[in-house]
Design a protein around this motif. Structure first.
Motif, PDB file in Angstrom:
ATOM      1  N   UNK A  63      -2.992   2.279  19.834  1.00 46.78           N
ATOM      2  CA  UNK A  63      -2.143   1.283  20.489  1.00 46.78           C
ATOM      3  C   UNK A  63      -2.972   0.041  20.796  1.00 46.78           C
ATOM      4  N   UNK A  64      -2.562  -1.099  20.267  1.00 46.94           N
ATOM      5  CA  UNK A  64      -1.406  -1.319  19.405  1.00 46.94           C
ATOM      6  C   UNK A  64      -1.534  -0.553  18.083  1.00 46.94           C
ATOM      7  N   UNK A  65      -0.395  -0.297  17.413  1.00 45.66           N
ATOM      8  CA  UNK A  65      -0.460   0.431  16.145  1.00 45.66           C
ATOM      9  C   UNK A  65      -1.419  -0.244  15.170  1.00 45.66           C
ATOM     10  N   UNK A  66      -2.247   0.535  14.510  1.00 43.78           N
ATOM     11  CA  UNK A  66      -3.257  -0.067  13.615  1.00 43.78           C
ATOM     12  C   UNK A  66      -2.640  -0.614  12.332  1.00 43.78           C
ATOM     13  N   UNK A  67      -3.315  -1.580  11.735  1.00 46.85           N
ATOM     14  CA  UNK A  67      -2.988  -1.994  10.382  1.00 46.85           C
ATOM     15  C   UNK A  67      -4.053  -1.425   9.454  1.00 46.85           C
ATOM     16  N   UNK A  68      -3.741  -1.370   8.174  1.00 45.62           N
ATOM     17  CA  UNK A  68      -4.556  -0.593   7.233  1.00 45.62           C
ATOM     18  C   UNK A  68      -5.138  -1.469   6.137  1.00 45.62           C
ATOM     19  N   UNK A  69      -6.341  -1.090   5.722  1.00 38.95           N
ATOM     20  CA  UNK A  69      -6.980  -1.642   4.529  1.00 38.95           C
ATOM     21  C   UNK A  69      -7.543  -0.475   3.723  1.00 38.95           C
ATOM     22  N   UNK A  70      -7.828  -0.748   2.465  1.00 44.10           N
ATOM     23  CA  UNK A  70      -8.441   0.275   1.618  1.00 44.10           C
ATOM     24  C   UNK A  70      -9.616  -0.327   0.865  1.00 44.10           C
ATOM     25  N   UNK A  71     -10.610   0.521   0.595  1.00 41.61           N
ATOM     26  CA  UNK A  71     -11.759   0.147  -0.224  1.00 41.61           C
ATOM     27  C   UNK A  71     -11.855   1.063  -1.426  1.00 41.61           C
TER      28      UNK A  71
ATOM     29  N   UNK B 182       0.349  -6.359  -8.036  1.00 39.88           N
ATOM     30  CA  UNK B 182       1.286  -5.299  -7.668  1.00 39.88           C
ATOM     31  C   UNK B 182       0.763  -3.927  -8.075  1.00 39.88           C
ATOM     32  N   UNK B 183      -0.434  -3.900  -8.654  1.00 40.42           N
ATOM     33  CA  UNK B 183      -1.018  -2.630  -9.082  1.00 40.42           C
ATOM     34  C   UNK B 183      -1.299  -1.736  -7.883  1.00 40.42           C
ATOM     35  N   UNK B 184      -1.736  -2.336  -6.764  1.00 38.80           N
ATOM     36  CA  UNK B 184      -1.950  -1.603  -5.519  1.00 38.80           C
ATOM     37  C   UNK B 184      -0.933  -2.077  -4.479  1.00 38.80           C
ATOM     38  N   UNK B 185      -0.410  -1.131  -3.716  1.00 37.95           N
ATOM     39  CA  UNK B 185       0.458  -1.525  -2.607  1.00 37.95           C
ATOM     40  C   UNK B 185       0.286  -0.539  -1.461  1.00 37.95           C
ATOM     41  N   UNK B 186       0.569  -1.035  -0.245  1.00 36.25           N
ATOM     42  CA  UNK B 186       0.529  -0.194   0.941  1.00 36.25           C
ATOM     43  C   UNK B 186       1.914   0.370   1.216  1.00 36.25           C
ATOM     44  N   UNK B 187       1.964   1.663   1.476  1.00 36.04           N
ATOM     45  CA  UNK B 187       3.195   2.335   1.881  1.00 36.04           C
ATOM     46  C   UNK B 187       2.913   2.975   3.232  1.00 36.04           C
TER      47      UNK B 187
ATOM     48  N   UNK C  86      -9.776  -3.749  -1.331  1.00 37.85           N
ATOM     49  CA  UNK C  86      -8.722  -4.041  -2.293  1.00 37.85           C
ATOM     50  C   UNK C  86      -7.889  -5.222  -1.804  1.00 37.85           C
ATOM     51  N   UNK C  87      -7.513  -6.096  -2.717  1.00 39.35           N
ATOM     52  CA  UNK C  87      -6.714  -7.274  -2.393  1.00 39.35           C
ATOM     53  C   UNK C  87      -5.261  -6.990  -2.781  1.00 39.35           C
ATOM     54  N   UNK C  88      -4.424  -6.739  -1.784  1.00 43.47           N
ATOM     55  CA  UNK C  88      -3.033  -6.390  -2.052  1.00 43.47           C
ATOM     56  C   UNK C  88      -2.175  -7.622  -2.357  1.00 43.47           C
ATOM     57  N   UNK C  89      -2.708  -8.799  -2.105  1.00 45.74           N
ATOM     58  CA  UNK C  89      -1.911 -10.012  -2.298  1.00 45.74           C
ATOM     59  C   UNK C  89      -1.936 -10.531  -3.737  1.00 45.74           C
ATOM     60  N   UNK C  90      -2.910 -10.096  -4.512  1.00 47.51           N
ATOM     61  CA  UNK C  90      -3.099 -10.692  -5.837  1.00 47.51           C
ATOM     62  C   UNK C  90      -2.502  -9.863  -6.972  1.00 47.51           C
TER      63      UNK C  90
END
Length: 241
Positions: free
Chosen positions: A42-50, A62-67, A56-60
């Motif tokens: 709390x507050x709820x965490x946000x996520x990243x991946x390596x 659609x191969x990777x996405x967060x669910x 990983x760059x999720x903005x560039x």
């Protein structure tokens, strides 16, 4: 101790689910693979991946996405997606770093099509027929056919198929053993089986093999790692008459 605010207690991210190793069938029709990750905080965490230590760059792409916190990889490819992954969960109190998880790809190639040389033995002699599995990744299981019929040797004290090498061992050749032998290799993780070229076994006409001392051809290693309550199979087989 959590911080108390008017909105409730602040708390650092704590994982409730961490990514696990995944082996993906290279020939699969499945279009996506998912690595799981979830954390409380709390507050709820946000996520990243390596991947292999690089964010990983999720903005560039659609191969990777967060669910949620999960990482979904579309149309996974071994040449760019194989590697080690970590999930990071972050809120104002800090960042939690998950365990490392491997994404690997199971496959097995076809056997080479070149003809195998005949194996010539005397009656009563011991013989080893080599399987020689093709390049692969993932656990294999082995079976043989004799003149295109399944060879049932599980309870046969005279013949043995090693599940370590795939080789077929015959302790004492009999005239009825003469024929063509074919090795079948199955990679369950890759969901594929392949068939090797036949190996002819022929009997030499120059007499019968006399008695000889047993010779161990299949032996188990000096050390085997096993978890508690697991089952372990030790292979041992000898040629002799």
């Amino acid at each position: 101790m959590p911080f108390i605010t008017c909105d409730g207690p602040f708390s650092r991210p704590v994982f409730t689910q961490e990514p696990q190793d995944v082996t993906f069938p290279l020939a699969s029709s499945q279009s996506e693979v998912t690595l799981s990750c979830a954390a409380n905080g709390h507050p709820p965490p946000h996520y990243r991946w390596r991947q292999n230590g690089t964010d990983l760059d999720f903005s560039s792409s659609s191969h990777h996405r967060l669910d949620g916190g999960n990482l979904a990889i579309s149309s996974p490819r071994w040449d760019q997606d194989m590697g080690t992954y970590q999930c990071l969960a972050t809120n104002p109190l800090g960042t939690a770093l998950s365990r490392k998880a491997k994404l690997q790809f199971a496959y097995i190639e076809d056997f080479e099509t070149k003809t195998r040389s005949a194996v010539s033995v005397r009656e009563g002699q011991g013989v080893v027929l080599l399987c020689g599995p093709p390049p692969h990744f993932g656990d294999l299981s082995y079976a043989w056919t004799f003149n295109d019929n399944p060879l049932h040797v599980q309870e046969d004290s005279r013949r043995f198929v090693s599940q370590e090498t795939g080789n077929l061992y015959i302790a004492k050749v009999e005239p009825s053993d003469v024929g063509n032998y074919t090795c079948f290799v199955t990679n369950r993780e890759a969901r594929r089986s392949v068939r090797g070229p036949p190996t002819p076994l022929v009997q030499r006409p120059d007499g019968v093999m006399g008695e000889y001392e047993p010779k161990i051809e299949v032996r188990f290693p000096d050390t085997i790692q096993a978890t508690k309550d697991s089952s372990v199979k030790l292979e041992c087989f000898a040629l002799g008459k």
